[in-house]
Design a protein around this motif. Sequence first.
Motif, PDB file in Angstrom:
ATOM      1  N   UNK A 114       0.805  -1.217   0.000  1.00  0.00           N
ATOM      2  CA  UNK A 114       0.000   0.000   0.000  1.00  0.00           C
ATOM      3  C   UNK A 114       0.841   1.272   0.000  1.00  0.00           C
ATOM      4  N   UNK A 115       2.045   1.190   0.541  1.00  0.00           N
ATOM      5  CA  UNK A 115       2.845   2.408   0.696  1.00  0.00           C
ATOM      6  C   UNK A 115       4.189   2.333  -0.024  1.00  0.00           C
ATOM      7  N   UNK A 116       4.339   1.370  -0.909  1.00  0.00           N
ATOM      8  CA  UNK A 116       5.526   1.271  -1.760  1.00  0.00           C
ATOM      9  C   UNK A 116       6.812   1.286  -0.939  1.00  0.00           C
ATOM     10  N   UNK A 117       6.893   0.365   0.021  1.00  0.00           N
ATOM     11  CA  UNK A 117       8.048   0.246   0.910  1.00  0.00           C
ATOM     12  C   UNK A 117       8.656  -1.144   0.798  1.00  0.00           C
ATOM     13  N   UNK A 118       9.867  -1.267   1.315  1.00  0.00           N
ATOM     14  CA  UNK A 118      10.480  -2.576   1.541  1.00  0.00           C
ATOM     15  C   UNK A 118      10.859  -2.634   3.014  1.00  0.00           C
ATOM     16  N   UNK A 119      10.254  -3.577   3.747  1.00  0.00           N
ATOM     17  CA  UNK A 119      10.454  -3.675   5.186  1.00  0.00           C
ATOM     18  C   UNK A 119      11.277  -4.898   5.545  1.00  0.00           C
ATOM     19  N   UNK A 120      12.151  -4.731   6.527  1.00  0.00           N
ATOM     20  CA  UNK A 120      12.982  -5.842   6.994  1.00  0.00           C
ATOM     21  C   UNK A 120      12.115  -6.880   7.698  1.00  0.00           C
ATOM     22  N   UNK A 121      12.437  -8.158   7.498  1.00  0.00           N
ATOM     23  CA  UNK A 121      11.724  -9.225   8.200  1.00  0.00           C
ATOM     24  C   UNK A 121      12.357  -9.536   9.555  1.00  0.00           C
ATOM     25  N   UNK A 122      13.445  -8.856   9.875  1.00  0.00           N
ATOM     26  CA  UNK A 122      14.089  -8.993  11.183  1.00  0.00           C
ATOM     27  C   UNK A 122      13.371  -8.055  12.152  1.00  0.00           C
ATOM     28  N   UNK A 123      12.152  -8.439  12.541  1.00  0.00           N
ATOM     29  CA  UNK A 123      11.296  -7.572  13.333  1.00  0.00           C
ATOM     30  C   UNK A 123      11.291  -8.002  14.798  1.00  0.00           C
ATOM     31  N   UNK A 124      10.682  -7.173  15.621  1.00  0.00           N
ATOM     32  CA  UNK A 124      10.569  -7.465  17.053  1.00  0.00           C
ATOM     33  C   UNK A 124       9.183  -7.072  17.525  1.00  0.00           C
ATOM     34  N   UNK A 125       8.520  -7.975  18.246  1.00  0.00           N
ATOM     35  CA  UNK A 125       7.244  -7.643  18.876  1.00  0.00           C
ATOM     36  C   UNK A 125       7.551  -7.096  20.268  1.00  0.00           C
ATOM     37  N   UNK A 126       7.118  -5.864  20.520  1.00  0.00           N
ATOM     38  CA  UNK A 126       7.424  -5.214  21.793  1.00  0.00           C
ATOM     39  C   UNK A 126       6.614  -5.843  22.934  1.00  0.00           C
ATOM     40  N   UNK A 127       7.270  -6.123  24.032  1.00  0.00           N
ATOM     41  CA  UNK A 127       6.607  -6.795  25.157  1.00  0.00           C
ATOM     42  C   UNK A 127       5.878  -5.820  26.067  1.00  0.00           C
ATOM     43  N   UNK A 128       6.361  -4.570  26.138  1.00  0.00           N
ATOM     44  CA  UNK A 128       5.795  -3.624  27.091  1.00  0.00           C
ATOM     45  C   UNK A 128       4.966  -2.531  26.436  1.00  0.00           C
ATOM     46  N   UNK A 129       4.756  -2.652  25.121  1.00  0.00           N
ATOM     47  CA  UNK A 129       3.954  -1.641  24.416  1.00  0.00           C
ATOM     48  C   UNK A 129       2.891  -2.349  23.580  1.00  0.00           C
ATOM     49  N   UNK A 130       1.646  -1.871  23.678  1.00  0.00           N
ATOM     50  CA  UNK A 130       0.567  -2.423  22.850  1.00  0.00           C
ATOM     51  C   UNK A 130       0.388  -1.623  21.557  1.00  0.00           C
ATOM     52  N   UNK A 131       1.011  -0.445  21.495  1.00  0.00           N
ATOM     53  CA  UNK A 131       0.961   0.387  20.294  1.00  0.00           C
ATOM     54  C   UNK A 131       2.022   1.472  20.418  1.00  0.00           C
ATOM     55  N   UNK A 132       2.332   2.103  19.286  1.00  0.00           N
ATOM     56  CA  UNK A 132       3.291   3.209  19.291  1.00  0.00           C
ATOM     57  C   UNK A 132       2.619   4.436  18.680  1.00  0.00           C
ATOM     58  N   UNK A 133       2.617   5.533  19.460  1.00  0.00           N
ATOM     59  CA  UNK A 133       1.996   6.748  18.969  1.00  0.00           C
ATOM     60  C   UNK A 133       0.495   6.743  19.174  1.00  0.00           C
ATOM     61  N   UNK A 134      -0.176   7.593  18.441  1.00  0.00           N
ATOM     62  CA  UNK A 134      -1.627   7.743  18.546  1.00  0.00           C
ATOM     63  C   UNK A 134      -2.305   6.974  17.427  1.00  0.00           C
ATOM     64  N   UNK A 135      -3.136   6.002  17.794  1.00  0.00           N
ATOM     65  CA  UNK A 135      -3.854   5.237  16.775  1.00  0.00           C
ATOM     66  C   UNK A 135      -4.786   6.160  16.001  1.00  0.00           C
ATOM     67  N   UNK A 136      -4.789   6.001  14.682  1.00  0.00           N
ATOM     68  CA  UNK A 136      -5.558   6.875  13.798  1.00  0.00           C
ATOM     69  C   UNK A 136      -6.944   6.287  13.512  1.00  0.00           C
ATOM     70  N   UNK A 137      -7.916   7.183  13.314  1.00  0.00           N
ATOM     71  CA  UNK A 137      -9.220   6.701  12.862  1.00  0.00           C
ATOM     72  C   UNK A 137      -9.079   6.146  11.447  1.00  0.00           C
ATOM     73  N   UNK A 138      -9.919   5.187  11.118  1.00  0.00           N
ATOM     74  CA  UNK A 138      -9.896   4.583   9.790  1.00  0.00           C
ATOM     75  C   UNK A 138     -11.310   4.548   9.236  1.00  0.00           C
ATOM     76  N   UNK A 139     -11.395   4.573   7.908  1.00  0.00           N
ATOM     77  CA  UNK A 139     -12.676   4.357   7.246  1.00  0.00           C
ATOM     78  C   UNK A 139     -12.660   2.940   6.697  1.00  0.00           C
ATOM     79  N   UNK A 140     -13.587   2.137   7.158  1.00  0.00           N
ATOM     80  CA  UNK A 140     -13.668   0.747   6.699  1.00  0.00           C
ATOM     81  C   UNK A 140     -15.008   0.530   6.027  1.00  0.00           C
ATOM     82  N   UNK A 141     -15.062  -0.503   5.209  1.00  0.00           N
ATOM     83  CA  UNK A 141     -16.291  -0.802   4.491  1.00  0.00           C
ATOM     84  C   UNK A 141     -17.357  -1.268   5.468  1.00  0.00           C
ATOM     85  N   UNK A 142     -18.534  -0.674   5.340  1.00  0.00           N
ATOM     86  CA  UNK A 142     -19.644  -1.106   6.178  1.00  0.00           C
ATOM     87  C   UNK A 142     -19.911  -2.577   5.946  1.00  0.00           C
ATOM     88  N   UNK A 143     -20.386  -3.262   6.977  1.00  0.00           N
ATOM     89  CA  UNK A 143     -20.528  -4.714   6.894  1.00  0.00           C
ATOM     90  C   UNK A 143     -21.767  -5.112   6.093  1.00  0.00           C
TER      91      UNK A 143
END
Length: 259
Positions: free
Chosen positions: A124-153
């Motif tokens: 979606x954003x024309x990036x190449x991301x490393x697969x050497x990732x880390x799941x943070x143990x003490x954080x459930x998110x980083x920054x302010x979660x943004x509102x999204x527009x999703x398709x109505x069900x």
Amino acid sequence: AAAAAAAAAAAKQTVEVRPTPGLCLKTCTDKGDKVFINICKVDQIPAPPSVSDEELALAVAHIDNTKYRIPMGLSAPHAELDSAKRGCTAYDVAVNTEFFKQIQERDGMREFVVELCLSYVEARHDLRLARDHKILKKRTHWGTLQTQRIRANKKIHELSKPKVQEVHSDAPQPKFSILAEPPVGRPEFLVVEISLPAVKKASALTLDVAEDRFILQARPQVYFLKHRFAWPIDCDEAGAQFDRNTKVLTITCPVLPPG
């Protein structure tokens, strides 16, 4: 004007939601820029079907979202500061709230979803991301979660939706137009507007949508339209709505990401 009309048509079939925190993934781009992906939760996103451990293992082995499709929402990138107060970028990928429990409880599901999230953000954003990732143990998110527009069900609104098949008819073809958004380059969605002045209600319509084409029939022998899309579309997420006042059927079709 075309872009505005397409965006307005798509907005009619979407709702604005604010995700709740889930887990946070840290990685970086191929240029070394730090990236956080917040895998978060939204009630309004549909849950994927149940899958056995064997089916999940097959999907993980191929990292193939066509074998096991997981509905997701994706935010625009938002600028944040990392723990050292340096600039970084965060993306929010939202999944169904109940389904998120499986990400927490099943190692194979978590591995599969993480790879899908990385691939989704890349596409979606024309990036190449490393697969050497880390799941943070003490954080459930980083920054302010943004509102999204999703398709109505609501997928195909008041319309029957049989499997796509080769159908032919001598009924007249209605006038229609197709708008792409954005209008230049690979669009994110296509909006089809079909004028049906002789149709009184949606129950007279049969709409058949596939990845490469759609077929519309207005019974009995009022209209018939078969058309191929210029781009492959996500037929599972296509939505349609018939406006009884204007007698216009609007079909909104998300375009599949490349690859």
